[in-house]
Motif scaffolding. Structure first.
Motif, PDB file in Angstrom:
ATOM      1  N   ARG A   1      -6.975   3.763   1.953  1.00  0.00           N
ATOM      2  CA  ARG A   1      -6.178   2.803   2.716  1.00  0.00           C
ATOM      3  C   ARG A   1      -7.062   2.099   3.755  1.00  0.00           C
ATOM      4  NH1 ARG A   1      -0.576   2.497   3.533  1.00  0.00           N
ATOM      5  NH2 ARG A   1       0.061   1.422   5.439  1.00  0.00           N
ATOM      6  N   TRP A   2      -7.926   2.880   4.417  1.00  0.00           N
ATOM      7  CA  TRP A   2      -8.844   2.272   5.371  1.00  0.00           C
ATOM      8  C   TRP A   2      -9.808   1.319   4.665  1.00  0.00           C
ATOM      9  CZ3 TRP A   2      -9.651   2.409  10.653  1.00  0.00           C
ATOM     10  CH2 TRP A   2      -8.773   3.208  11.381  1.00  0.00           C
TER      11      TRP A   2
ATOM     12  N   MET B   1       0.825  -1.212   0.000  1.00  0.00           N
ATOM     13  CA  MET B   1       0.000   0.000   0.000  1.00  0.00           C
ATOM     14  C   MET B   1       0.858   1.261   0.000  1.00  0.00           C
ATOM     15  SD  MET B   1      -3.285  -0.545  -0.107  1.00  0.00           S
ATOM     16  CE  MET B   1      -4.372  -1.964  -0.084  1.00  0.00           C
ATOM     17  N   ASP B   2       1.969   1.221   0.747  1.00  0.00           N
ATOM     18  CA  ASP B   2       2.884   2.366   0.765  1.00  0.00           C
ATOM     19  C   ASP B   2       3.494   2.589  -0.618  1.00  0.00           C
ATOM     20  OD1 ASP B   2       2.391   2.800   3.436  1.00  0.00           O
ATOM     21  OD2 ASP B   2       4.084   1.585   4.112  1.00  0.00           O
TER      22      ASP B   2
ATOM     23  N   ARG C   1      -9.504  -0.270   1.676  1.00  0.00           N
ATOM     24  CA  ARG C   1      -8.916  -1.409   0.977  1.00  0.00           C
ATOM     25  C   ARG C   1      -8.115  -2.339   1.884  1.00  0.00           C
ATOM     26  NH1 ARG C   1     -11.862  -1.599  -3.551  1.00  0.00           N
ATOM     27  NH2 ARG C   1     -11.929   0.433  -4.589  1.00  0.00           N
ATOM     28  N   LEU C   2      -7.565  -1.818   2.985  1.00  0.00           N
ATOM     29  CA  LEU C   2      -6.658  -2.630   3.807  1.00  0.00           C
ATOM     30  C   LEU C   2      -7.101  -2.724   5.259  1.00  0.00           C
ATOM     31  CD1 LEU C   2      -3.959  -4.161   4.205  1.00  0.00           C
ATOM     32  CD2 LEU C   2      -2.913  -1.929   4.707  1.00  0.00           C
ATOM     33  N   ILE C   3      -7.263  -1.572   5.920  1.00  0.00           N
ATOM     34  CA  ILE C   3      -7.414  -1.581   7.368  1.00  0.00           C
ATOM     35  C   ILE C   3      -8.744  -2.175   7.800  1.00  0.00           C
ATOM     36  CG2 ILE C   3      -7.492  -0.127   9.427  1.00  0.00           C
ATOM     37  CD1 ILE C   3      -5.575   1.794   8.049  1.00  0.00           C
ATOM     38  N   ILE C   4      -9.853  -1.689   7.228  1.00  0.00           N
ATOM     39  CA  ILE C   4     -11.162  -2.203   7.637  1.00  0.00           C
ATOM     40  C   ILE C   4     -11.311  -3.693   7.332  1.00  0.00           C
ATOM     41  CG2 ILE C   4     -13.653  -2.052   7.211  1.00  0.00           C
ATOM     42  CD1 ILE C   4     -13.361   0.945   6.978  1.00  0.00           C
ATOM     43  N   PRO C   5     -10.959  -4.168   6.107  1.00  0.00           N
ATOM     44  CA  PRO C   5     -11.027  -5.626   5.892  1.00  0.00           C
ATOM     45  C   PRO C   5     -10.089  -6.399   6.816  1.00  0.00           C
ATOM     46  CG  PRO C   5     -10.904  -4.460   3.803  1.00  0.00           C
ATOM     47  CD  PRO C   5     -10.636  -3.442   4.860  1.00  0.00           C
ATOM     48  N   GLY C   6      -8.914  -5.814   7.138  1.00  0.00           N
ATOM     49  CA  GLY C   6      -7.949  -6.529   7.970  1.00  0.00           C
ATOM     50  C   GLY C   6      -8.369  -6.665   9.416  1.00  0.00           C
ATOM     51  N   ILE C   7      -8.991  -5.624   9.971  1.00  0.00           N
ATOM     52  CA  ILE C   7      -9.341  -5.659  11.388  1.00  0.00           C
ATOM     53  C   ILE C   7     -10.789  -6.063  11.629  1.00  0.00           C
ATOM     54  CG2 ILE C   7      -7.668  -3.827  11.863  1.00  0.00           C
ATOM     55  CD1 ILE C   7     -10.085  -1.933  12.260  1.00  0.00           C
ATOM     56  N   PHE C   8     -11.586  -6.211  10.563  1.00  0.00           N
ATOM     57  CA  PHE C   8     -13.024  -6.401  10.747  1.00  0.00           C
ATOM     58  C   PHE C   8     -13.375  -7.640  11.580  1.00  0.00           C
ATOM     59  CE2 PHE C   8     -17.359  -7.537   9.402  1.00  0.00           C
ATOM     60  CZ  PHE C   8     -18.004  -6.356   9.704  1.00  0.00           C
ATOM     61  N   PRO C   9     -12.791  -8.835  11.312  1.00  0.00           N
ATOM     62  CA  PRO C   9     -13.135  -9.987  12.157  1.00  0.00           C
ATOM     63  C   PRO C   9     -12.788  -9.754  13.627  1.00  0.00           C
ATOM     64  CG  PRO C   9     -12.042 -10.712  10.151  1.00  0.00           C
ATOM     65  CD  PRO C   9     -11.894  -9.226  10.202  1.00  0.00           C
TER      66      PRO C   9
END
Length: 585
Positions: A491-492, A481-482, A494-502
């Motif tokens: 970024r939130w 992403m960087d 595509r990466l952060i929300i899917p990554g932390i959602f569970p």
């Protein structure tokens, strides 16, 4: 030029030479670890002697608030906390694994977990004290088991939800690969499933440990059916000091609590979080990792290797047993019609048992107070529900960005972890003197201020799970992403929300349940001779427990269970399914 060899000198064989080089030498690290283990065993045995002494009801209600007793009280509290944590860990592995691996059991175990999470600690204590005192009559061990069980109920549900979520969101490719290698069930659990959930398990365990601290006063100073019981511990010490209105002794209890939390974090949780980073699912190592002096000391010593050599035969025996019992654990052909018939029969039996239990409960309440006893708690539950919804919404907005920031930065994690641990572990009862003063000084109603006290026991579930979810996001994805220049909302998204959602869903469901539980100690605030009572279901249950009014207590607990289960079914369980189907790394 030639060299002569002495034929009389013995020759070292290659095997002997390798054995000699492998023989570990005792180092200073080995001696430090050995001394620490011996001291720990000695302290445990000395403190544990007090758990089996006999007592009388009058002795059980007395609490010695001499500050010189605090070191012993702290050791007793720590012993209970770690005993409950060990029981919670075993329960988590068995319960979560059974629910994740069997659809038939999942239909029963997960709704049951919703109900168990919704039952307040005081509800469990009412039954536990009576049962364990009958099991160990005249012995302090009965009260100890009741207190440990109460702490267990404040720890186990969060850990179980977290591990269940990691098992259900495990990438299918890893499971298929382990099956193709012929792994037994035990090998898959130990080599694939447990490492995949290790980071979340550690952080949920840390949060659950903090939840145990939060309910320490309620677990050690018990008032059931107009009978008071108290165990030596920091919680009962603080409860007695608060009841006496002695601010000096409350301060000593606060200091002892802070020292314990920081010490446990340094000696136990910091090494575990640093060690768990090895299980991140990534192809390139992070440029910055967490560090722990205790973990570095253990790695310098030879004790991990010696422990591994001792446990290795047990692991091989479990692998062999798994192969004998589970063969290769490949899916077998299933008769769908037969399976459907079995599911229907299982559902009929389970439903009949549930209906029989509800009918028996309704008959008991109808004979004692009439079914109208449910009316008041149903209305009060709506008020507490409003507080829970506000708390979870505000905690999400505040703590999710902070948790992501902490989880992405090992340096910040080292600084923030002990601070967050202290805040999460701080019992609301310890702040009652300050809360009473603040509410009276500012004129703030306890009906609104109760949300702040409830937040002390609930908001941290969202923060801790968000940190765990952010830490589990592979470094490769963040670096990609960087490189692509993805910033801000993209970024939130595509990466952060899917990554932390569970992880967030796990934090949300346990924060919601924790808020209902915390309402019992947050809706009634007492210090000295001043008592502030909020309108809500938590205050209703607390008053019924103290008065020994079992019909009202049962009605309050039943209504709270209905609210929690309905909220989980309508909101959180749907989000769980979404996390399983769309958001898994």
């Amino acid at each position: 030029m030639s060299f002569k060899t002495d034929s009389a000198a013995p020759r070292a064989t290659p095997v002997a030479a390798r054995t000699a080089t492998r023989r570990p030498r005792m180092s200073w690290a080995d001696m430090v670890v050995a001394a620490a283990v011996l001291v720990l065993l000695y302290v445990t045995l000395r403190v544990g002697q007090g758990t089996t002494v006999s007592f009388t009801p009058d002795q059980a209600a007395h609490v010695d608030t001499d500050p010189s007793r605090l070191p012993y009280d702290a050791a007793r509290s720590l012993l209970r906390m770690f005993a409950a944590l060990a029981a919670s860990t075993v329960f988590t592995f068995v319960y979560a694994y059974a629910a994740a691996k069997s659809r038939r059991l999942e239909r029963i175990l997960i709704p049951a977990l919703d109900i168990l999470q919704s039952v307040p600690v005081l509800g469990f204590l009412t039954v536990a004290v009576t049962g364990f005192l009958a099991l160990f009559p005249g012995s302090m061990l009965g009260l100890e088991c009741a207190a440990i069980f109460a702490i267990f109920t404040s720890q186990a549900w969060n850990m179980t939800f977290g591990f269940y979520s990691s098992l259900t969101s495990l990438p299918r490719e890893l499971d298929e690969l382990s099956r193709s290698f012929g792994f037994t069930r035990w090998m898959r659990f130990w080599k694939v499933e447990l490492p995949a959930g290790a980071i979340g398990m550690v952080w949920n365990g840390m949060m659950s440990f903090g939840g145990g601290w939060f309910f320490l006063v309620a677990s050690e100073a018990i008032s059931v059916n107009n009978q008071n019981y108290a165990l030596p511990g920091v919680g009962s010490y603080a409860g007695a000091a608060i009841a006496d209105g002695d601010l000096g002794k409350v301060g000593w209890a606060v200091l002892a609590m802070a020292v314990m939390v920081i010490g446990v974090n340094f000696l136990f949780w910091r090494p575990l979080t640093a060690w768990a980073e090895r299980f991140k699912n990534e192809q390139s190592g992070a440029s910055e990792v967490q560090k722990s002096l205790v973990l570095d000391l253990l790695r310098r010593s030879h004790w991990p290797q010696l422990t591994g050599r001792v446990l290795r035969p047990a692991g091989r025996a479990l692998n062999r047993a798994g192969r004998v019992l589970g063969v290769d654990d490949r899916p077998l052909a299933v008769d769908r019609k037969r399976q459907r018939t079995g599911d229907i029969a299982f559902a009929v039996v389970a439903g009949a048992l549930i209906l029989w239990g509800l009918a028996d409960l309704a008959g008991y309440l109808n004979a004692r107070t009439g079914l109208g006893v449910f009316g008041e708690p149903l209305l009060l539950g709506l008020v507490t529900l409003a507080r829970v919804v506000v708390l979870v919404a505000v905690a999400t907005v505040i703590w999710v960005p902070i948790g992501v920031k902490i989880g992405f930065s090992p340096k910040l994690t080292r600084i923030a972890q002990p601070v967050v641990q202290v805040l999460a572990s701080f019992p609301a009862n310890f702040l009652f003197p300050l809360a009473v003063w603040f509410f009276l000084k500012t004129g703030l109603s306890i009906d609104v201020g109760g949300i702040l006290l409830m937040a002390l026991g609930a908001q941290w579930y969202i923060l801790f799970n968000t940190i765990a979810g952010a830490m589990a996001i592979p470094t490769d994805l963040r670096e990609a992403m960087d490189d692509l220049g993805v910033r801000g909302w993209q970024r939130w998204k595509r990466l952060i929300i899917p990554g932390i959602f569970p992880a967030y869903v796990t934090g949300g469901i346990t924060a919601s349940g924790g808020a209902w539980n915390a309402s019992i100690v947050a809706e009634i605030v007492t210090f000295g001779g001043t008592t502030l009572t909020a309108t809500g279901l938590g205050a209703y249950i607390a008053q019924a427990t103290e008065a020994g009014d079992f019909p009202r207590l049962l009605a309050g607990v039943a209504v709270m269970s209905v609210y929690v289960v309905a909220l989980n079914r309508l909101v959180w369980r749907r989000l769980y399914r979404l996390a399983e189907s769309r958001y898994s790394l």
